[in-house]
Motif scaffolding. Structure first.
Motif, mmCIF file in Angstrom:
data_model
loop_
_atom_site.group_PDB
_atom_site.id
_atom_site.type_symbol
_atom_site.label_atom_id
_atom_site.label_comp_id
_atom_site.label_asym_id
_atom_site.label_seq_id
_atom_site.Cartn_x
_atom_site.Cartn_y
_atom_site.Cartn_z
ATOM 1 N N ARG A 123 0.747 -1.116 0.043
ATOM 2 C CA ARG A 123 -0.006 0.044 -0.001
ATOM 3 C C ARG A 123 0.901 1.101 0.077
ATOM 4 N N LEU A 135 -0.831 5.655 2.615
ATOM 5 C CA LEU A 135 -2.013 5.024 2.974
ATOM 6 C C LEU A 135 -1.959 4.499 4.321
ATOM 7 N N ASP A 163 -3.459 6.926 -4.552
ATOM 8 C CA ASP A 163 -5.217 7.046 -4.550
ATOM 9 C C ASP A 163 -5.449 7.175 -3.163
ATOM 10 N N SER A 187 -8.902 7.719 -2.288
ATOM 11 C CA SER A 187 -10.135 7.725 -2.594
ATOM 12 C C SER A 187 -10.784 7.021 -1.141
ATOM 13 N N GLU A 188 -10.259 6.292 -0.552
ATOM 14 C CA GLU A 188 -10.782 5.433 0.551
ATOM 15 C C GLU A 188 -10.988 6.338 1.691
#
Length: 380
Positions: free
Chosen positions: A316, A320, A353, A355-356
């Motif tokens: 990850r 993150l 990313d 987006s979570e």
């Protein structure tokens, strides 16, 4: 390769395909239609396809052949690996250019600054563990590969940025380079460091932490033991799919001597239930920290003489797991005094990313860093 060698390889390739075709014909003849399937529905075709895939792995044979041709004729693997010299493999992330890299550098710097400021609100200190690229530490084995301009002085850029923003980041590159004569620091066929390399880095980081901060609680002795040496095929070998037909073409496996670290009280049979519940140091990062094969977490415990909470995650990246940790119950209910953020240099110009996560929260976090950067720029 010589013309003769090329012709031999082409002939071998045709021979393998011919054998595969002959095998497929025998497999077709062996097929028996199940009584429960009708010719009119789609189940008959599905039944035949399943039989063909199981009995006749022609696709796997083709994959092996093409991978072998790429490897032998062109010294190439699949996307994800760069073939070096002397059996060394490198992640292609350490070489390939990224057209958005400059923007990502600024964005990631804002994120790091925002994390530092968020931790500071809770009186927590941030220590960056910038892991130098394997190609930077072992350039003598990269062969004909060349890093893109953005990677040329990326480690130095990263450190200058941390110094400019007042974030502690011990120079692991210099420390690891000094230790090269004493042992192998990165695995030949893997992205990651060896347990020896992880120990060297942990010792340098621990010295910086204990020199600059007074950790709560009494020092606790930890003992590291070595286990038997194992033959280890690193993660980068997955990008050279020549096994099983051409397994002998593969670089030889690494010799991995694993280590394990436990509290000295456990080796003496003391009850571990009475150990301190408060964690003074938290570790966040990537598989360099999360994977127990390298024992980075254990090495930090040994050299810090403190327990370490490990919140690193495999696969990850470094950003993150850090954002996840900041929103975790452990961070809210049992905050540490110091957070060590293990951050490989190759991730500095890479996008994330996110987006979570709640986008408003992410924007506020990055804005903290952006405001800090603007303030520092205005003071120059």
């Amino acid at each position: 390769m010589s013309k003769t060698a090329q012709n031999i390889y082409v002939a071998s390739f045709i021979g393998v395909l011919t054998l595969g075709f002959i095998s497929s014909m025998s497999g077709v003849l062996d097929y028996k239609q199940p009584n429960t399937y009708s010719v009119l529905d789609g189940n008959l075709a599905k039944s035949f396809e399943d039989h063909y895939d199981k009995e006749l792995p022609l696709k796997d044979i083709g994959t092996n052949v093409w991978a072998a041709l790429d490897f032998v004729l062109f010294n190439e693997g699949r996307l994800g690996v760069k073939i070096g010299a002397d059996g060394w493999l490198y992640s292609d992330e350490e070489f390939k250019p990224d057209p958005t890299g400059t923007h990502n550098l600024s964005d990631n710097l804002n994120t790091i600054e925002g994390v530092r400021n968020e931790l500071a609100k809770h009186n927590i200190k941030l220590v960056m563990a910038i892991v130098p690229a394997k190609a930077r530490l072992y350039p003598e084995h990269i062969g004909n590969n060349h890093a893109s301009p953005i990677h040329a002085d990326l480690y130095q850029q990263f450190h200058k940025a941390m110094d400019r923003e007042g974030i502690m980041a011990p120079d692991l590159l210099a420390t690891l380079e000094a230790a090269k004569p004493r042992g192998q620091l990165f695995l030949r066929t893997d992205t990651h460091w060896t347990p020896f390399g992880a120990d060297i880095a942990a010792k340098r980081l621990s010295a910086a932490v204990t020199h600059n901060f007074v950790l709560p609680g009494d020092p606790q002795e930890y003992v590291t033991s070595t286990e038997k040496t194992e033959s280890y095929h690193g993660d980068l070998t997955r990008f050279i799919p020549v096994d099983p037909l051409f397994k002998t073409l593969m670089p030889p496996p690494d010799d991995l001597q694993k280590r394990s670290t436990v509290a000295a009280s456990q080796t003496e049979g003391a009850d571990a239930l009475f150990a301190e519940s408060n964690i003074a140091v938290a570790l966040v990062g990537t598989s360099y920290s999360a994977n127990p094969n390298w024992n980075f977490e254990g090495a930090l415990r040994e050299h810090l003489q403190r327990d370490v909470g490990n919140y690193a995650e495999d696969g990850r990246g470094p950003v993150l797991p850090m954002l996840g940790y900041l929103q975790s119950d452990d961070f809210k209910n049992n905050p540490p005094q110091v957070v060590i953020w293990e951050f490989p240099e190759r991730y500095f110009p890479m996008p994330n990313d996110l987006s979570e996560f709640d986008q408003d929260w992410v924007a506020r976090l990055k804005n903290q860093g952006n405001e800090q950067n603007l303030a520092l720029t205005g003071n120059r």
